[in-house]
Design an enzyme around this catalytic site. Sequence first.
Site, PDB file in Angstrom:
ATOM      1  N   CYS A  78       0.852  -1.187   0.000  1.00 22.13           N
ATOM      2  CA  CYS A  78       0.000   0.000   0.000  1.00 22.13           C
ATOM      3  C   CYS A  78       0.890   1.241   0.000  1.00 22.13           C
ATOM      4  O   CYS A  78       2.009   1.214   0.524  1.00 22.13           O
ATOM      5  CB  CYS A  78      -0.898  -0.019   1.232  1.00 22.13           C
ATOM      6  SG  CYS A  78      -1.874   1.478   1.504  1.00 22.13           S
TER       7      CYS A  78
ATOM      8  N   SER B  15       0.671   3.769   1.769  1.00 27.54           N
ATOM      9  CA  SER B  15       0.974   4.195   3.136  1.00 27.54           C
ATOM     10  C   SER B  15       2.272   3.565   3.633  1.00 27.54           C
ATOM     11  O   SER B  15       3.017   4.183   4.402  1.00 27.54           O
ATOM     12  CB  SER B  15      -0.179   3.831   4.074  1.00 27.54           C
ATOM     13  OG  SER B  15      -1.330   4.579   3.777  1.00 27.54           O
TER      14      SER B  15
ATOM     15  N   HIS C 238       4.851   5.755   2.145  1.00 27.99           N
ATOM     16  CA  HIS C 238       4.841   7.063   2.818  1.00 27.99           C
ATOM     17  C   HIS C 238       5.672   7.010   4.099  1.00 27.99           C
ATOM     18  O   HIS C 238       6.538   7.869   4.332  1.00 27.99           O
ATOM     19  CB  HIS C 238       3.396   7.463   3.129  1.00 27.99           C
ATOM     20  CG  HIS C 238       3.258   8.710   3.933  1.00 27.99           C
ATOM     21  ND1 HIS C 238       3.304   9.967   3.375  1.00 27.99           N
ATOM     22  CD2 HIS C 238       3.097   8.908   5.261  1.00 27.99           C
ATOM     23  CE1 HIS C 238       3.173  10.881   4.320  1.00 27.99           C
ATOM     24  NE2 HIS C 238       3.036  10.251   5.476  1.00 27.99           N
TER      25      HIS C 238
ATOM     26  N   HIS D 279       0.863  -3.775   5.867  1.00 24.02           N
ATOM     27  CA  HIS D 279      -0.376  -3.758   6.653  1.00 24.02           C
ATOM     28  C   HIS D 279      -1.594  -4.186   5.847  1.00 24.02           C
ATOM     29  O   HIS D 279      -2.717  -4.043   6.303  1.00 24.02           O
ATOM     30  CB  HIS D 279      -0.607  -2.363   7.259  1.00 24.02           C
ATOM     31  CG  HIS D 279      -0.815  -1.287   6.252  1.00 24.02           C
ATOM     32  ND1 HIS D 279       0.229  -0.740   5.524  1.00 24.02           N
ATOM     33  CD2 HIS D 279      -1.937  -0.647   5.842  1.00 24.02           C
ATOM     34  CE1 HIS D 279      -0.249   0.180   4.712  1.00 24.02           C
ATOM     35  NE2 HIS D 279      -1.558   0.240   4.874  1.00 24.02           N
TER      36      HIS D 279
ATOM     37  N   CYS E  59      -6.641  -2.607   4.039  1.00 26.17           N
ATOM     38  CA  CYS E  59      -6.495  -1.149   4.055  1.00 26.17           C
ATOM     39  C   CYS E  59      -7.151  -0.483   2.849  1.00 26.17           C
ATOM     40  O   CYS E  59      -8.287  -0.057   2.909  1.00 26.17           O
ATOM     41  CB  CYS E  59      -5.013  -0.744   4.136  1.00 26.17           C
ATOM     42  SG  CYS E  59      -4.749   1.053   4.246  1.00 26.17           S
TER      43      CYS E  59
END
Length: 401
Positions: A54, A56, A59, A76, A183
């Site tokens: 993902c 994220s 990031h 995740h 997610c």
Amino acid sequence: MAQTQEASKTAGKPIRCRAAVARKAGEPLVIEEITVAPPKARELRVRVLCSALCFSDIHFWRLNEPHGYYPRIFGHETVGVVESVGEGVQDVKVGDTVIPSFLAYCGECPDCISIKSNQCSKLRFELSPYIRDGTSRFFDAKGETIYHFGYTSGFSEYTVVDITHVTKVDPALPASRACLLGCGVSTGVGAAWKTADVEEGSTVAIFGLGVIGLSVAEGARLRGAKTIIGVDMNPDKVEIGKKFGVTHFINPSELGGKLAREVILEMTDGLGADYCFECVGLPSLSQEAFTCCRKGWGKTIILGVDKPDSQFILNSLVNNHSGKTITGVQYGGLKPNLDIAILAKRYLDKELQLDLFVTHEIKLEEINKAFKLLIEGKCLRTVIWFDQERARADGVTFNEI
């Protein structure tokens, strides 16, 4: 029976396995042999089948300060099988298929009991480098601590999670689709379904057509939106967006000086879209979305993740007198323990298009290629397989990248 026999050999003992470890911010992950400690009370150890990458993860992988903890195991969007459980675990058993979640559900606090919130007030979400008890279950070859991420850490062949962070799912759900519900897809679909409560016949504008934005489109399609406007700089998203229900596409680089919000207002006879979603993580796009949101009842939902200290400014007069609302949300407002099963059923009933999100499936050794693909915008979701035997059983053909 095989799962029970496996657990009898390893339960209560450390397990040595492979993991993709981030040693420094922004540097390629390193495939290492690590030790995963056994679960403590109210924890379970999970044998990871596969995980998806993902944005994220990217990031926070890029962050040094704040919230930059290294070495660390990211990941995740994960699905796995319970290998062993600690004392006091009753809701799941060895052999169950589970999806770990970064959001907790204690089932007792006012937020968990209420339909209004998915933010457990007893076990709040924090960017902690540890599991819930404030310690780690991961150790490298030198015995030094490796940090967790998001209470999940799915880029390891085994991980340990708190019982409040797992949801049992139907094993009939293909693993490479199940992990997506951890997610991105759930966040987008949930934002359209639960947070915005998109109505049939409404107009939706989505800023950013990555997986979250496309998932918002999918959710809006399922809710019966009439017009779904996608805004993205990547021309390849035109055809991709159509598969998820996007009816109109705006490329800001092709507007000849106009702003996307101006075009959206023109398309809606100056009224604006009923629902606007920011799915990139830029304050400027949050302002754009709010500006072209319909006066009177429009809702703007912020889904993108920016740096922790980022801010955006709203005009006080417009905000106070427009009748619009703006809100941020985690995980699309979904409660993992309740809503993951609903999304899984909608996929099995051939309603939710999870298959379209998986563009690549690779082995653990190629995980850094997954990072490159996502950063360059050349994929939607790349699934990283840790259990290659299960992958073969599921008929997976690994991509050559």
